[in-house]
Design an enzyme around this catalytic site. Structure first.
Site, PDB file in Angstrom:
ATOM      1  N   GLU A  56       0.844  -1.268  -0.135  1.00  0.00           N
ATOM      2  CA  GLU A  56       0.043   0.063  -0.010  1.00  0.00           C
ATOM      3  C   GLU A  56       1.011   1.222  -0.122  1.00  0.00           C
ATOM      4  O   GLU A  56       0.549   2.222  -0.685  1.00  0.00           O
ATOM      5  CB  GLU A  56      -0.918  -0.043   1.040  1.00  0.00           C
ATOM      6  CG  GLU A  56      -1.910  -1.272   1.049  1.00  0.00           C
ATOM      7  CD  GLU A  56      -2.830  -1.281  -0.007  1.00  0.00           C
ATOM      8  OE1 GLU A  56      -3.242  -2.329  -0.402  1.00  0.00           O
ATOM      9  OE2 GLU A  56      -2.941  -0.096  -0.742  1.00  0.00           O
TER      10      GLU A  56
ATOM     11  N   HIS B 140       1.852   2.412  -3.365  1.00  0.00           N
ATOM     12  CA  HIS B 140       0.727   3.345  -3.896  1.00  0.00           C
ATOM     13  C   HIS B 140       0.886   4.822  -3.241  1.00  0.00           C
ATOM     14  O   HIS B 140       0.617   5.696  -4.008  1.00  0.00           O
ATOM     15  CB  HIS B 140      -0.747   2.897  -3.541  1.00  0.00           C
ATOM     16  CG  HIS B 140      -1.241   1.509  -4.297  1.00  0.00           C
ATOM     17  ND1 HIS B 140      -0.875   1.333  -5.678  1.00  0.00           N
ATOM     18  CD2 HIS B 140      -1.449   0.363  -3.848  1.00  0.00           C
ATOM     19  CE1 HIS B 140      -1.262   0.064  -5.798  1.00  0.00           C
ATOM     20  NE2 HIS B 140      -1.990  -0.465  -4.764  1.00  0.00           N
TER      21      HIS B 140
ATOM     22  N   HIS C 221      -0.393  -0.708  -9.740  1.00  0.00           N
ATOM     23  CA  HIS C 221      -0.186  -2.362  -9.712  1.00  0.00           C
ATOM     24  C   HIS C 221       0.379  -2.960 -10.828  1.00  0.00           C
ATOM     25  O   HIS C 221       0.759  -2.102 -11.775  1.00  0.00           O
ATOM     26  CB  HIS C 221      -1.705  -2.967  -9.630  1.00  0.00           C
ATOM     27  CG  HIS C 221      -2.361  -2.811  -8.342  1.00  0.00           C
ATOM     28  ND1 HIS C 221      -3.653  -2.906  -8.385  1.00  0.00           N
ATOM     29  CD2 HIS C 221      -1.740  -2.577  -7.372  1.00  0.00           C
ATOM     30  CE1 HIS C 221      -3.858  -3.064  -6.963  1.00  0.00           C
ATOM     31  NE2 HIS C 221      -2.916  -2.952  -6.455  1.00  0.00           N
TER      32      HIS C 221
END
Lengths: 469, 88
Positions: free
Chosen positions: A123, A126, A132
């Site tokens: 995470e 991100h 991804h």
């Protein structure tokens, strides 16, 4: 690897865990895992991470369950484990973890459990700007893979983070012992955006020259030229029987000019200082009611027909709708398919049958299935595209089922679905041309329903188009 | 020959494909109907991204992938315009 959106403009980032004993875990243990996950990225780039105890940190970390106000509800144990927001203001960079998962900390091995370190490391990718990756074994691969102790960042992810933030100082290129020092990374080129501009000219509204305002307020438009020209201002004559000739005369002159009303109501324009300036204002709400456009601002409303704004507006809302006198603004208005008119004001809503408030109202928004924490509705409309009713508030929107008088399952969803509009709109409505318009501040966007995005990025000013300024 | 599983792609499958960016998320609202090709393409994209055999069918490996634990962010972030791409 894929880079998405912008990157952080600085390298020394701050983070903070904002949930106490998440999922019943020891807070210290959770903080350790999170710190290790961030360190994985720090070791492979010029980034540094400093923990602070403040909700102003760049990366805020929460443990939530189910719907938690960002349009991406969690689903309980299994499947969706967590999500994070790409770099940016406000929620940008934040990471949310599903509190209902069985999270495992360092060295805990539990077949059913999910390694917090592994998911946090993903995470935070991100949070730093990586999307991804389809490379199996990459940290940014979307499906959970668990991680081995003493884990090192795979090459795919290392290339990604170093392309954005540069290789760590003094660190050998790509961890190849004895390898060449990395060349100085030129800053990545700014994202290029192609903009197409379409200009649409609107037929400006004609405003009728102002005339004395004495025509009946029965709501029907008057054709020009049929207005009565002059009111009857003749002073009263004393009645014959009352004339007397006083011996002494004292004269006091008082002049009263009292029009003789020709119509049942005599309406005078509001003279208060809170009357909004139609050429320089945002709108609280806008809706089509009985095929006319009603624009609401503060305690007033304008009424716009085919010929433009009706004479004598703005008028006080309470003149048309018997709302409680304490009401000094509305948040959103729409006309239901059954022609009832709904006003949203704060945490309540009122339903009118034409000008009359239905018995039993106002009611709380929760009656409609909206969350108790919701402060207000920003906008409401029946969307011609599918005939469904939508409520907008902050960064979320709900679809409402008029047949059961309740919001539909699977809502709320994120406002980004209506691309380009942003959060916290002022008003939304669908005009008679079948197009949808979102209003925010003193401007508006025309919305392309099929492509689900604004027709042109830049707002247009509302006043010239809707108020004829 | 086995009956085409695409015909049996139920809401859960389509919601999964929309949620994780393999079908335009806007279909949640526009309710646009999908063609057989679109569904098949979406499943192939998912299989390709997930690194399993690309069949265009909702086979066992695909079902297993769709049940696996994962991140909540979409995999394809610009699927919103996927439909347009199809048109082109």
């Amino acid at each position: 690897f894929t880079i998405h959106g912008q990157q952080w403009p600085y390298r020394n980032l701050t983070w903070s865990l904002r949930s106490e004993q998440p999922s019943g875990l020891d807070t210290g243990g959770v903080r350790l895992e999170l710190s290790k996950a961030l360190d994985l990225w720090a070791r492979n780039s010029k980034l540094t991470f400093q923990e602070i105890n403040s909700d102003r940190a760049d990366i805020l970390i929460y443990f939530h369950r189910g719907y938690h106000g960002d349009g991406y509800p969690f689903d309980g144990k299994g499947q969706i484990l967590a999500h994070a927001f790409f770099p940016g203001k406000d929620r940008g960079g934040d990471a949310h973890f599903d509190e209902e998962e069985i999270w495992t900390l360092e060295d805990e091995s539990n077949e059913e459990g999910t390694s917090l370190f592994a998911v946090a490391a993903h995470e935070f990718g991100h949070s730093l700007g990586l999307a991804h990756s389809s490379v199996q074994g990459a940290l940014m691969y979307p499906w959970y893979q668990g991680l081995s102790p003493n884990y090192e960042l795979p090459e795919d992810d290392r290339h990604g983070i170093q392309q954005m933030y540069g290789a760590p100082e003094g660190k050998l290129w790509g961890n190849i012992p004895g390898g060449p020092l990395p060349p100085e990374q030129p800053p990545p080129p700014p994202p290029t955006t192609t903009t197409t501009t379409t200009t649409t000219t609107y037929r400006p509204w004609r405003t009728r020259p102002t005339r004395p305002n004495h025509y009946p307020d029965d709501g029907r438009p008057r054709q020009p030229g049929r207005y009565p020209q002059k009111p009857d201002y003749r002073p009263h004559k004393p009645h014959r029987h009352h004339t007397t000739w006083p011996a002494t005369t004292t004269t006091t002159t008082t002049t009263t000019m009292r029009p003789t009303p020709r119509f049942r109501h005599r309406w005078t324009p509001p003279q208060r200082d809170d009357v909004p300036d139609k050429c320089d204002t945002s709108y609280d709400a806008i809706s089509i009611i009985r095929r006319e456009v009603f624009v609401f601002k503060g305690r007033y409303l304008w009424r716009i027909g085919d010929q433009g704004i009706y004479e004598g507006y703005p008028a006080e809302i309470s003149r048309l709708f018997n709302l409680p006198s304490s009401i000094n603004h509305v948040d959103a208005v729409y006309e239901r398919p059954d022609k009832k008119i709904v006003f949203f004001i704060g945490r309540e809503y009122y339903v009118f049958d034409a000008n009359n408030l239905e018995p039993g109202y106002p009611k709380p928004l929760t009656y409609l299935g909206l969350p108790a924490a919701l402060q207000k509705i920003d906008g409401a409309m029946v969307w011609g595209h599918n005939g469904k009713t939508y409520f907008f508030s902050g960064s979320m929107y709900w679809r409402f089922d008029e047949t059961v008088n309740y919001v539909e399952l699977d809502y709320p969803r994120d406002m980004s679905m209506f691309a380009g509009v942003g959060n916290d709109i002022d008003a939304v409505f669908q005009w008679k041309n079948g197009k949808t318009y979102f209003f925010k501040g003193k401007g508006f966007w025309e919305f392309d329903d099929l492509r689900m995005r604004v027709a042109h990025e830049k707002q247009k000013l509302s006043a010239p188009v809707w108020m004829g300024c | 020959a086995p009956v085409s599983s695409i015909i049996y792609a139920d809401d859960k499958v389509q919601n999964y494909l929309m949620r994780f960016g393999y079908l335009p998320q806007t279909d949640f609202e526009t309710g646009n109907l999908r063609t057989e090709d679109q569904l098949r393409d979406a499943i192939k994209n998912l299989q390709k991204f997930g690194g399993i055999r690309v069949t265009g069918e909702i086979d066992e490996a695909t079902k297993k992938l769709m049940k696996a634990r994962r991140c909540g962010l979409p995999d394809q972030l610009d699927a919103r315009f996927a439909r347009t791409r199809h048109k082109r």
